[in-house]
Design a protein around this motif. Sequence first.
Motif, PDB file in Angstrom:
ATOM      1  N   LEU A  59       0.797  -1.138  -0.150  1.00 52.34           N
ATOM      2  CA  LEU A  59      -0.085  -0.070  -0.121  1.00 52.34           C
ATOM      3  C   LEU A  59       0.815   1.304   0.010  1.00 52.34           C
ATOM      4  CD1 LEU A  59      -2.877   0.754   0.209  1.00 52.34           C
ATOM      5  CD2 LEU A  59      -2.635   1.312   2.629  1.00 52.34           C
ATOM      6  N   HIS A  74      -8.039  12.450  -3.149  1.00 45.21           N
ATOM      7  CA  HIS A  74      -8.472  11.057  -2.984  1.00 45.21           C
ATOM      8  C   HIS A  74      -7.384  10.373  -3.404  1.00 45.21           C
ATOM      9  CE1 HIS A  74     -10.662   7.677  -2.310  1.00 45.21           C
ATOM     10  NE2 HIS A  74     -10.519   7.133  -3.708  1.00 45.21           N
ATOM     11  N   VAL A  75      -6.928   9.267  -2.648  1.00 46.84           N
ATOM     12  CA  VAL A  75      -6.056   8.349  -3.040  1.00 46.84           C
ATOM     13  C   VAL A  75      -6.394   7.051  -2.611  1.00 46.84           C
ATOM     14  CG1 VAL A  75      -3.856   9.871  -2.740  1.00 46.84           C
ATOM     15  CG2 VAL A  75      -4.647   8.360  -0.811  1.00 46.84           C
ATOM     16  N   THR A  76      -6.246   6.052  -3.708  1.00 53.10           N
ATOM     17  CA  THR A  76      -6.520   4.537  -3.483  1.00 53.10           C
ATOM     18  C   THR A  76      -5.608   3.792  -3.914  1.00 53.10           C
ATOM     19  OG1 THR A  76      -8.190   2.987  -4.421  1.00 53.10           O
ATOM     20  CG2 THR A  76      -7.317   4.906  -5.886  1.00 53.10           C
ATOM     21  N   GLU A  95      -4.470  -0.228 -19.667  1.00 51.35           N
ATOM     22  CA  GLU A  95      -3.633   1.181 -19.924  1.00 51.35           C
ATOM     23  C   GLU A  95      -3.456   1.854 -18.764  1.00 51.35           C
ATOM     24  OE1 GLU A  95      -4.627   4.357 -23.436  1.00 51.35           O
ATOM     25  OE2 GLU A  95      -6.245   3.125 -22.720  1.00 51.35           O
ATOM     26  N   TYR A 123       0.025   2.804 -16.905  1.00 49.60           N
ATOM     27  CA  TYR A 123       0.373   4.143 -16.620  1.00 49.60           C
ATOM     28  C   TYR A 123       0.670   4.213 -15.352  1.00 49.60           C
ATOM     29  CZ  TYR A 123      -0.560   9.182 -15.950  1.00 49.60           C
ATOM     30  OH  TYR A 123      -0.477  10.517 -15.857  1.00 49.60           O
ATOM     31  N   ASN A 142      15.373   4.209 -12.873  1.00 44.33           N
ATOM     32  CA  ASN A 142      15.781   5.554 -13.561  1.00 44.33           C
ATOM     33  C   ASN A 142      16.863   6.399 -12.990  1.00 44.33           C
ATOM     34  OD1 ASN A 142      14.561   5.216 -15.830  1.00 44.33           O
ATOM     35  ND2 ASN A 142      13.200   6.914 -15.699  1.00 44.33           N
ATOM     36  N   MET A 184      12.779   7.019 -19.414  1.00 49.62           N
ATOM     37  CA  MET A 184      11.421   6.526 -19.524  1.00 49.62           C
ATOM     38  C   MET A 184      10.523   7.652 -19.610  1.00 49.62           C
ATOM     39  SD  MET A 184       8.585   4.557 -18.623  1.00 49.62           S
ATOM     40  CE  MET A 184       7.616   5.768 -18.078  1.00 49.62           C
ATOM     41  N   ALA A 194       6.866   9.174 -19.189  1.00 44.24           N
ATOM     42  CA  ALA A 194       5.518   8.849 -18.814  1.00 44.24           C
ATOM     43  C   ALA A 194       4.403   8.949 -20.042  1.00 44.24           C
ATOM     44  CB  ALA A 194       4.992   9.719 -17.646  1.00 44.24           C
ATOM     45  N   LYS A 195       3.658   7.998 -20.072  1.00 42.33           N
ATOM     46  CA  LYS A 195       2.586   8.114 -21.159  1.00 42.33           C
ATOM     47  C   LYS A 195       1.593   8.825 -20.956  1.00 42.33           C
ATOM     48  CE  LYS A 195       3.689   3.431 -23.316  1.00 42.33           C
ATOM     49  NZ  LYS A 195       3.237   2.141 -23.241  1.00 42.33           N
ATOM     50  N   THR A 225      -2.176   9.509 -20.437  1.00 47.34           N
ATOM     51  CA  THR A 225      -3.481   8.569 -20.153  1.00 47.34           C
ATOM     52  C   THR A 225      -4.557   9.137 -20.939  1.00 47.34           C
ATOM     53  OG1 THR A 225      -4.923   7.808 -18.418  1.00 47.34           O
ATOM     54  CG2 THR A 225      -3.880  10.047 -18.200  1.00 47.34           C
ATOM     55  N   LYS A 226      -5.206   7.976 -21.231  1.00 47.48           N
ATOM     56  CA  LYS A 226      -6.677   8.219 -22.135  1.00 47.48           C
ATOM     57  C   LYS A 226      -7.431   7.807 -21.296  1.00 47.48           C
ATOM     58  CE  LYS A 226      -3.954   7.694 -26.418  1.00 47.48           C
ATOM     59  NZ  LYS A 226      -3.571   6.699 -27.328  1.00 47.48           N
ATOM     60  N   THR A 227      -7.669   7.755 -20.055  1.00 48.24           N
ATOM     61  CA  THR A 227      -8.724   7.269 -19.372  1.00 48.24           C
ATOM     62  C   THR A 227     -10.100   8.019 -19.567  1.00 48.24           C
ATOM     63  OG1 THR A 227      -7.696   8.305 -17.349  1.00 48.24           O
ATOM     64  CG2 THR A 227      -7.381   5.921 -17.470  1.00 48.24           C
ATOM     65  N   LYS A 228     -10.898   7.522 -19.728  1.00 51.13           N
ATOM     66  CA  LYS A 228     -12.079   8.302 -19.910  1.00 51.13           C
ATOM     67  C   LYS A 228     -12.748   8.987 -18.790  1.00 51.13           C
ATOM     68  CE  LYS A 228     -16.472   7.072 -22.064  1.00 51.13           C
ATOM     69  NZ  LYS A 228     -17.573   5.909 -22.250  1.00 51.13           N
ATOM     70  N   GLU A 229     -12.967  10.267 -19.036  1.00 50.95           N
ATOM     71  CA  GLU A 229     -13.448  11.129 -18.043  1.00 50.95           C
ATOM     72  C   GLU A 229     -14.820  10.748 -18.036  1.00 50.95           C
ATOM     73  OE1 GLU A 229     -12.243  14.108 -16.414  1.00 50.95           O
ATOM     74  OE2 GLU A 229     -10.315  13.718 -16.854  1.00 50.95           O
ATOM     75  N   ARG A 242     -18.168  13.896  -4.793  1.00 49.58           N
ATOM     76  CA  ARG A 242     -17.218  14.031  -6.051  1.00 49.58           C
ATOM     77  C   ARG A 242     -18.226  13.551  -7.210  1.00 49.58           C
ATOM     78  NH1 ARG A 242     -11.915  14.318  -4.543  1.00 49.58           N
ATOM     79  NH2 ARG A 242     -11.503  13.652  -2.392  1.00 49.58           N
ATOM     80  N   ASP A 285     -18.039  14.262 -10.201  1.00 46.55           N
ATOM     81  CA  ASP A 285     -17.331  13.884 -11.338  1.00 46.55           C
ATOM     82  C   ASP A 285     -17.425  12.427 -11.750  1.00 46.55           C
ATOM     83  OD1 ASP A 285     -15.614  13.772  -9.310  1.00 46.55           O
ATOM     84  OD2 ASP A 285     -14.181  14.637 -10.480  1.00 46.55           O
ATOM     85  N   ARG A 286     -17.524  11.810 -10.468  1.00 42.01           N
ATOM     86  CA  ARG A 286     -17.495  10.084 -10.473  1.00 42.01           C
ATOM     87  C   ARG A 286     -19.033   9.422 -10.527  1.00 42.01           C
ATOM     88  NH1 ARG A 286     -13.873   7.101  -6.522  1.00 42.01           N
ATOM     89  NH2 ARG A 286     -14.126   5.390  -8.026  1.00 42.01           N
ATOM     90  N   GLY A 292     -14.190   7.418  -1.952  1.00 44.00           N
ATOM     91  CA  GLY A 292     -13.974   7.763  -3.431  1.00 44.00           C
ATOM     92  C   GLY A 292     -14.855   8.761  -3.922  1.00 44.00           C
ATOM     93  N   PHE A 294      -9.013   8.319   1.796  1.00 48.00           N
ATOM     94  CA  PHE A 294      -8.344   7.181   1.634  1.00 48.00           C
ATOM     95  C   PHE A 294      -9.024   5.845   1.323  1.00 48.00           C
ATOM     96  CE2 PHE A 294      -5.925  10.575   3.728  1.00 48.00           C
ATOM     97  CZ  PHE A 294      -4.718  10.537   3.247  1.00 48.00           C
ATOM     98  N   HIS A 295      -8.593   5.380   0.214  1.00 47.00           N
ATOM     99  CA  HIS A 295      -9.095   3.970   0.003  1.00 47.00           C
ATOM    100  C   HIS A 295      -8.054   2.915   0.349  1.00 47.00           C
ATOM    101  CE1 HIS A 295     -10.823   1.015  -2.900  1.00 47.00           C
ATOM    102  NE2 HIS A 295     -11.415   0.724  -1.719  1.00 47.00           N
ATOM    103  N   THR A 296      -8.157   2.215   1.515  1.00 52.30           N
ATOM    104  CA  THR A 296      -6.874   1.541   2.005  1.00 52.30           C
ATOM    105  C   THR A 296      -6.948   0.006   1.997  1.00 52.30           C
ATOM    106  OG1 THR A 296      -7.695   1.597   4.462  1.00 52.30           O
ATOM    107  CG2 THR A 296      -6.429   3.370   3.537  1.00 52.30           C
TER     108      THR A 296
END
Lengths: 400, 99, 296
Positions: free
Chosen positions: A100, A234-236, A251, A255, A266, C1, C3-4, C6-10, C29, C31-32, C78, C85-87
Amino acid sequence: MKADPKGVLTGSHTLTGNHACAEGAFAAGCRFLGLYPIVPSLEISERFLERAPEVGATFIQMEDEVSVLAAVLGASWTGKKSMTVTSGPGLSLMMEHLGLGVMLETPCVIVDIQRAGPALGMPGRPAQGDMMQARWGSHGDYEIIALSPSSPQEMFDYTIKAFNLSERYRIPVALMSDAYVAHLKEEIVIPHAEEIEIEPRRYYKGAKDKYLPFKRDKDFVPRMVNIGDGYKFHVTGLTHDDRGYPVMNEECQEYNVHPLVWKVRNYVDEIIEVQEAETEDAEVIIISYGATSRAALKAMEQARKSGIKVGSLRLVTVWPFPEKRVAELAKKVKAFVVPEMNFGQVVLEVERCSYGNANVIFVPHGENGVENTDDLLSAIKQAGQADKVESVIIEFNKGV
Amino acid sequence: MKFWRKPLDLDKIKISCGEIHIFKDRCKGCAFCVEYCPKDVLEMSEEFNIKGYHPPYVKNPDDCLECHLCEMLCPEFAIFVTLKENEKPANVTAEKGRK
Amino acid sequence: MKAKETKTKEIQSVPSKKGEIHPMENLLRMDRMPHIWCPSCGIGLAVTAFASALEKANIDPDKISIVSGIGCTGRVAGYVKLDSFHTTHGRPIAFGTGIRVANPKIKVVVFSGDGDLIAIGGNHFIHAARRNIDMLVVCVNNFIYAMTGGQVAPTTPLAAYATTSPYGCVEPPFNIPYIADSSGAVYVARWTTLHIRRLINSLAEALQKKGFSVVEVISPCGMYYSRINKLGDGLDMMKFYHDNVEIRHGEDTKNLDIGFQTKIICGKFVDRERPSYMERYNQWLSGVKGGSRDEG
């Protein structure tokens, strides 16, 4: 940044490794200790608790090691540098939250005073059997930083180094000591606060509503904020995007987890510290870490006197492993001799990184081997003679 | 609503009147709001939302008393009530209640 | 390296009509949304109650942190717009203890399910209650492990079916208020999601309480508990609560066992004063050289 003089006990002291570790933590700015009593790490907690009120540190003894590391992670998010101390069985319980900590990229230090195992083993007696567990113990892909001190002075120095690395890379750092070093009493010198370099936490300094908890900066490390500063983040522990929201696809897994590994890989050149002695002309090199380095250096001297060209490579950072340097040396030397207080852990890495270019001779020994160089010397002699590339394991015959 | 004694300030009291807003596409059709509306303002509709559930619709908009119970009992945060500007005098509701 | 990108869908919030804003927009939230919970699940109601209680108790949302574990209720953190925190599974109380002890200015709320808090996290639950850590624990009890598909939980009533008790549950369930009471919690209440106004009042009261407060929220699980036991959907469970809940404030927590489709006793059972962990800690520290600490 310089150390806070409040926690620095400047001067020359005669301390055990455990007490030196507690002083190192205070000097590094550690202000929270989560603990669960376990032999042989207890003296660190005791020293910490004794001095905590004057330094202004907080502590809590939790109900088990699982909750200890959870509490340490929680405390770290409030902005306090946090650590915990434990030993083998406790480290096993901490593996859940080590994962974690890696996933939430939470800086903290885990001091593991290794004792003989498996299971309960010999609680007061040293071993180095947790090295692979620290590296691979939690599930999934991750990198870890582990340091291995060999004297009380190094317990002090490397505790500070552990905190600095942990803040720099936002990663839990393990200080893999052992019962031998922890109980060894030697003179240590604690410098003035202004001579101690401290890595400050890398905080986010932007608009409150724009904060993304896992947005990586140029140095590959996301910026942190404290609980209670009004960022409402928020963290998970689930695979997440920059916002810290869980996203369940391949993906995002790539990422998210790729940088967890590469933020260490690195920067291996910056992280890795090794101490070399007489490796220029060496035909045989002893690769050691922690308490066994003490025997290794003694054996090197004795072997040199008898005319064998022996050098020593001491791993200060065992993880990440100094692959490049070992591979370079493998091309030059006949053999590596690897003494460990276990039945073969870091020697596997040495074998892997020598790519068959050098013999690897493993010397397993119990605690008596720390002072006794007989096994090591016979291994060195054997190494000088053998020319076939093969891995040899010296039998552990120093039975009970 | 029948009063056994007409309250002296009946003409001064105004009963609040609410307006119901529904985020149709958030609804999962649990029907809590329909079941527990004390004035039977809502009813499940025949139409489908984006996910294939039947969202409720406002059947009797004038009966809403702005009690916010539908808002509190919506597990999807899909419905909320605002206060309408034009509040009704109390006796209008009293008449309606007699039907 | 590098970082790519992200194309995660909003996932955008779904407006009803032109620019309408839900009154809880500032605490959730949005937006979720829509959230992951099944149709007729009661956890959304518990979240609504919590958000309303926050407003009611007039607590600075900057100084409150919400910690969740794993499971359906574990996802609450979330959706709440606080430091959240989501633990790991079962450890939110331990995580929250660390937060609270390291910074006593933060009020910690642990929002998690019965399996998370009472099964795998049972040890942390009783020890936090014993220490009287200043923390509100909202335990949403739906009698089953729902996230994993309906396995038997430590709160599953005797004889109830679950996928891992195909012949009926053979283990007697835990009585959560009784554990909390006997471990030393200062505030213990139980409500169902139907008693939403009472639940809001109770949560608001518990938020202002100093010490370890536990509010158990009985919630319908329309997809697993009700379906496997052939009890209808969430609405039928709500109707069941309507007919079978008895409110008895101050009831002895020993008498709060819940059987399969038996009467459920709700109410506020415990409300007492005990010095909290930080109070004792500060008291102890004030007698020591150099001892000084922020008041919690």
